[in-house]
Enzyme design. Structure first.
Site, short mmCIF file in Angstrom:
data_model
loop_
_atom_site.label_atom_id
_atom_site.label_comp_id
_atom_site.label_asym_id
_atom_site.label_seq_id
_atom_site.Cartn_x
_atom_site.Cartn_y
_atom_site.Cartn_z
CG ASP A 47 47.81 35.90 38.92
OD1 ASP A 47 48.01 37.09 38.49
OD2 ASP A 47 47.92 34.73 38.66
CE1 TYR A 52 48.00 31.70 33.32
CE2 TYR A 52 47.08 32.37 35.17
CZ TYR A 52 48.07 32.39 34.61
OH TYR A 52 49.43 33.05 35.01
CE LYS A 77 49.46 36.84 35.38
NZ LYS A 77 48.14 35.88 35.78
CG HIS A 110 50.97 36.15 30.17
ND1 HIS A 110 49.69 35.38 30.42
CD2 HIS A 110 51.62 35.55 31.23
CE1 HIS A 110 49.79 34.42 31.28
NE2 HIS A 110 51.09 34.30 31.69
#
Length: 298
Positions: A47, A52, A77, A110
């Site tokens: 994930d 990120y 996402k 998200h």
């Protein structure tokens, strides 16, 4: 797909591993090694997210692991700064390029953006197109409340397969879990062992830690497991799909070693009783680009 670990069948028939490896807040320079370690330990779901800043390294870790692409379930996402139909399609192309993949197994919005829900819906419609085009195998959302889901379902053709939300013993989200289940939506748990309180402490001197709760410590002793393993088993007993995260090899291995014991209904209820009803992370009702002004670079 490796079926030595349990899987859940999504509402479009796709198999998804019940436990995944999260890379939130793992620095890019540590991500590839962490992903390789996770895959070696038996994880088959990774994930990540555009926000990120480690999608490229996730792809590197997968390619250097020796695993075939079809053996790894990859989800990422769409970030809120890229909401809107055309922007979402461009953002997906960017994520796919960074990951170095031909397709993504699960693509998620998200956050809801309640102040511009039209853009949220437009983004989801773009994601529906990716599904039709075969660039993603399943689609879903993150952090959507029942009211957000109701608004979305009224305007789109494809119900989300997954809703990934903050969920742990201090914030069990029972009503949301029931709504998801009633609509065929799998609940995936982020911050499953309460790490969110370390990321966003309201008082750095009084960080809540569910792993130190006596009921969890006692169960860990009973089953010769760690507190984290007990909490992850609690998620599984509820039919949830937790996404634990760690960059430490011993913790990575520990977090997936949860399939050789079960909790009783009474023990699950005892952990349920820790619920405070108070989330540790951002409130989805308030999320917008002013709260999170970050933009994702190509």
């Amino acid at each position: 797909m490796d079926t030595t670990r349990p899987v859940v069948i999504l509402n479009n028939g796709v198999e998804m591993p019940v436990i995944g490896f999260g890379v939130f807040q793992i620095p890019p320079e540590q991500t590839a090694d962490a992903v390789r370690n996770a895959l070696a330990c038996g994880y088959r779901l990774i994930d990540t997210a555009a926000s990120y800043n480690n999608e490229r390294q996730v792809g590197e870790g997968i390619r250097s692991s020796g695993m075939g692409r079809e053996e790894v379930f990859v989800q990422t996402k769409l970030w809120i700064s890229d909401y809107g139909y055309d922007s979402a399609l461009h953002a997906f192309d960017r994520s796919l390029r960074k990951l170095g993949l031909d397709y993504v197994d699960l693509y998620l919005l998200h956050w809801p953006v309640p102040s511009d829900f039209a853009a949220t819906v437009a983004s989801y419609r773009a994601v529906e197109k990716l599904l039709v085009d075969g660039l993603v195998r399943a689609i879903g959302v993150c952090n959507f409340s029942p009211s957000h889901l109701e608004r979305l379902l009224a305007e789109v053709n494809t119900p989300p397969a997954v809703n990934q939300v903050e969920l742990h013993p201090y914030f069990t989200q029972r009503d949301l879990r029931e709504f998801n289940a009633a609509h065929g939506i799998v609940t995936q748990s982020w911050s499953p062992i309460c790490g969110v309180y370390r990321y966003f402490p309201t008082d750095p001197q009084k960080v809540k830690n569910c792993l130190e709760e006596p009921v969890i410590v006692d169960l860990a002793a009973k089953y010769a497991k760690t507190s984290a393993q007990v909490v992850l088993r609690w998620h599984l007993e509820h039919g949830l799909c937790p996404i634990p995260k760690s960059a430490r090899p011993e913790r990575i291995a520990e977090n997936i070693d949860v399939f050789d014991f079960e909790l009783t209904a009474e023990e699950v209820a005892a952990i349920d009783a820790l619920d405070t009803g108070v989330r540790g992370g951002p409130d989805p009702k308030l999320v917008d680009t002013r709260m999170f002004p970050r933009r994702i670079e190509d």
